[in-house]
Design a protein around this motif. Structure first.
Motif, PDB file in Angstrom:
ATOM      1  N   UNK A 260       5.481  -7.031  -5.341  1.00  0.00           N
ATOM      2  CA  UNK A 260       5.300  -6.289  -6.595  1.00  0.00           C
ATOM      3  C   UNK A 260       3.921  -6.541  -7.185  1.00  0.00           C
ATOM      4  N   UNK A 261       3.468  -7.775  -7.128  1.00  0.00           N
ATOM      5  CA  UNK A 261       2.149  -8.120  -7.675  1.00  0.00           C
ATOM      6  C   UNK A 261       1.043  -7.369  -6.932  1.00  0.00           C
TER       7      UNK A 261
ATOM      8  N   UNK B   1      -2.238  -0.252  -7.165  1.00  0.00           N
ATOM      9  CA  UNK B   1      -2.086   0.934  -8.011  1.00  0.00           C
ATOM     10  C   UNK B   1      -3.076   0.908  -9.171  1.00  0.00           C
ATOM     11  N   UNK B   2      -3.342  -0.277  -9.688  1.00  0.00           N
ATOM     12  CA  UNK B   2      -4.292  -0.439 -10.784  1.00  0.00           C
ATOM     13  C   UNK B   2      -5.700  -0.051 -10.338  1.00  0.00           C
TER      14      UNK B   2
ATOM     15  N   UNK C 203       0.832  -1.203   0.000  1.00  0.00           N
ATOM     16  CA  UNK C 203       0.000   0.000   0.000  1.00  0.00           C
ATOM     17  C   UNK C 203       0.870   1.258   0.000  1.00  0.00           C
ATOM     18  N   UNK C 204       1.940   1.242   0.796  1.00  0.00           N
ATOM     19  CA  UNK C 204       2.809   2.412   0.874  1.00  0.00           C
ATOM     20  C   UNK C 204       3.499   2.674  -0.458  1.00  0.00           C
ATOM     21  N   UNK C 205       3.923   1.610  -1.126  1.00  0.00           N
ATOM     22  CA  UNK C 205       4.640   1.765  -2.390  1.00  0.00           C
ATOM     23  C   UNK C 205       3.702   2.128  -3.531  1.00  0.00           C
ATOM     24  N   UNK C 206       2.405   1.784  -3.412  1.00  0.00           N
ATOM     25  CA  UNK C 206       1.450   2.094  -4.471  1.00  0.00           C
ATOM     26  C   UNK C 206       1.008   3.555  -4.442  1.00  0.00           C
ATOM     27  N   UNK C 207       1.250   4.257  -3.354  1.00  0.00           N
ATOM     28  CA  UNK C 207       0.904   5.679  -3.182  1.00  0.00           C
ATOM     29  C   UNK C 207      -0.589   5.897  -3.433  1.00  0.00           C
ATOM     30  N   UNK C 208      -1.402   5.516  -2.444  1.00  0.00           N
ATOM     31  CA  UNK C 208      -2.858   5.684  -2.545  1.00  0.00           C
ATOM     32  C   UNK C 208      -3.227   7.094  -2.097  1.00  0.00           C
ATOM     33  N   UNK C 209      -3.979   7.854  -2.897  1.00  0.00           N
ATOM     34  CA  UNK C 209      -4.382   9.223  -2.520  1.00  0.00           C
ATOM     35  C   UNK C 209      -5.190   9.230  -1.222  1.00  0.00           C
TER      36      UNK C 209
END
Length: 489
Positions: A379-380, A386-387, A350-356
């Protein structure tokens, strides 16, 4: 089979509660006493009803005659030479049942020559089990062969005969070596001896390719499991043989496909980058020449715009080449396993995906630590989270990330309340360079990359176009327990 029975002077007492049927008979066959188990076998409600009856009437005509001959031979011998004698008969019970029994005629210790003990044991279940085993042995869709301690074939089923092209009757009694290529036969003799000295259930030659020899002379790949075969006489061993020709072909085809894809991507990287960079340089030089000839800033806005578009498209082509290389590398399995806390893994993704901040995120993790390669799994999950943001269709929304255990898999779920996926496009979104939402950034590699990486590690990813929250729901089945063929690669 002989039973050594020792009867105390009070012969009825120890036989009353015996777990098998027992009766005392005169040399004429008259029953003088019987226990309850004997009455149950004969479907009589009371053992007393058997007293003074003739034992021979409980058998068919042929069995009764055989039993009379047993009595004649038994009672004709001196009492010191009367060893217990056992045979199988079909008992004709009162209720019409016909159990197969093992009947043992034994002397009464310490008594005169006039009486004997008859023991009755119901063997119907044993015979049924033997028949079921024989049926399974013959119909199992795997080759089965039973081998004696000297490496000779004692029994084989129809599937083994089909696999190797030999009739069963031509194999029985022959050395097992007949099913092996010539170059393996000398070593196999020693292997059989070693296995006989310490038999255990195991796969044969784990980690090595095994080859069988067909009657036609053709060799084919096999997989063999060994186990001890219980036998009251000499030791026997059973081999379960699987013809893995089709599996080997599939593995070879997959390896070739992966190798060709990797080769293609590296060639594409080298052969396409050079002309793209050459085109980019030419565009830059032309623009500089025009600025020099016409003056800085003299180019019409439409021309400047087209130069920018050319530059952007060259950069996009280079990015696609990079993505293609990443896609090829995603098919390589990471063999380094780590103990992973699933909740910690989800928080990291979650942290790496940068959720607004405008998105509400719910996390529901129920599962123990798992042993898995950390990077591909992280990564998956990051790509799927992120998707969910990128293709949501709104500036705010709700995302739910969950994990549960099911069988040998840890199942991670990423779902959102966005626009979802149109019906019929669930598989298309995983294709290379397919863009799920035309109005978003990206070149359509993310989901293809994610699926390839998950599949390479023995897992799978599926999608539901309109899930419980209304938007797309992705499920990642990641193996907590690796299968042998995955673990041994």
């Amino acid at each position: 089979m002989k039973l050594a029975m020792h009867i105390t002077p009070d012969i009825e007492a120890p036989l009353t509660h015996a777990p098998i049927g027992a009766m005392i008979v005169e040399r004429t066959g008259v029953i003088t006493w019987a226990n309850a188990v004997c009455a149950t076998l004969m479907a009589e409600p009371d053992a007393d009803r058997l007293r003074l009856g003739l034992v021979f009437v409980w058998f068919g005509e042929q069995d009764a005659e055989t039993l009379r001959q047993m009595f004649d031979v038994f009672f004709s011998a001196p009492i010191a030479q009367r060893d217990p004698w056992t045979r199988k008969f079909v008992l004709h019970a009162t209720d019409g049942s016909r159990p197969v029994i093992s009947l043992t005629l034994a002397p009464v210790a310490g008594e005169d020559e006039g009486r004997a003990v008859v023991y009755l044991r119901n063997t119907t279940r044993e015979i049924t089990a033997e028949r079921r085993f024989s049926q399974m042995f013959e119909t199992l869709p795997l080759g089965l062969v039973v081998v004696d301690a000297k490496g000779r074939i004692a029994q084989a089923n129809a599937m083994l005969a089909s696999q190797f092209g030999h009739p069963i009757e031509d194999m029985v009694g022959q050395p097992l070596n007949m099913l092996l290529p010539e170059r393996y036969r000398d070593a196999h003799v020693h292997q059989v001896a070693d296995y006989g000295a310490a038999p255990e259930s195991r796969m044969m030659a784990a980690g090595r390719d095994l080859t069988g020899l067909h009657a036609s002379g053709r060799e084919f790949p096999v997989e063999v499991a060994l186990t001890r075969f219980e036998n009251p006489g000499q030791p026997l061993f059973m081999a379960i043989v699987g013809d893995i020709t089709h599996r080997k072909r599939s593995e070879t085809a997959l390896q070739q496909t992966n190798a060709q894809l990797e080769e293609f991507t590296y060639v594409a990287s080298h052969d396409l980058r050079s002309p793209l960079r050459g085109i980019g340089d030419l565009v830059t030089w032309i623009r500089e020449d025009l600025d020099e000839a016409l003056g800085k800033g003299a180019l019409p806005e439409s021309v400047t715009h087209n130069f920018d578009r050319i530059t952007q498209r060259i950069e996009r082509c280079e990015q696609m080449i990079d993505d293609l290389l990443s896609y090829a590398r995603a098919g390589v399995r990471d063999t380094k396993l780590h103990r992973i806390d699933p909740r910690e893994l989800v928080e990291e993704a979650m942290a790496m995906a940068v959720i607004p901040d405008s998105f509400e995120v719910e996390v529901d993790v129920h599962g123990k630590d798992l042993m898995a390669p950390r990077a591909p799994l992280s990564t998956s999950l990051r790509n799927l989270i992120a998707n969910a943001v990128k293709h949501h269709g709104g500036t705010a929304g709700r995302i739910r990330i969950a994990m549960r255990e099911e069988g040998r898999f840890s199942i991670f779920t990423v779902e959102d309340d966005g626009q979802g996926i149109p019906e019929g496009n669930e598989e298309r979104i995983f294709k290379l360079f397919h863009r799920a939402s035309p109005g978003t950034d990206g070149d359509g590699v993310g989901l293809a990359f994610t699926r390839r990486m998950i599949n390479a590690h023995g897992g799978m990813v599926t999608v539901q176009g309109n899930g419980p929250l209304g938007g797309a729901t992705f499920e990642v089945h990641w193996p907590r327990i690796l299968l042998r063929e995955t673990d041994d690669e």
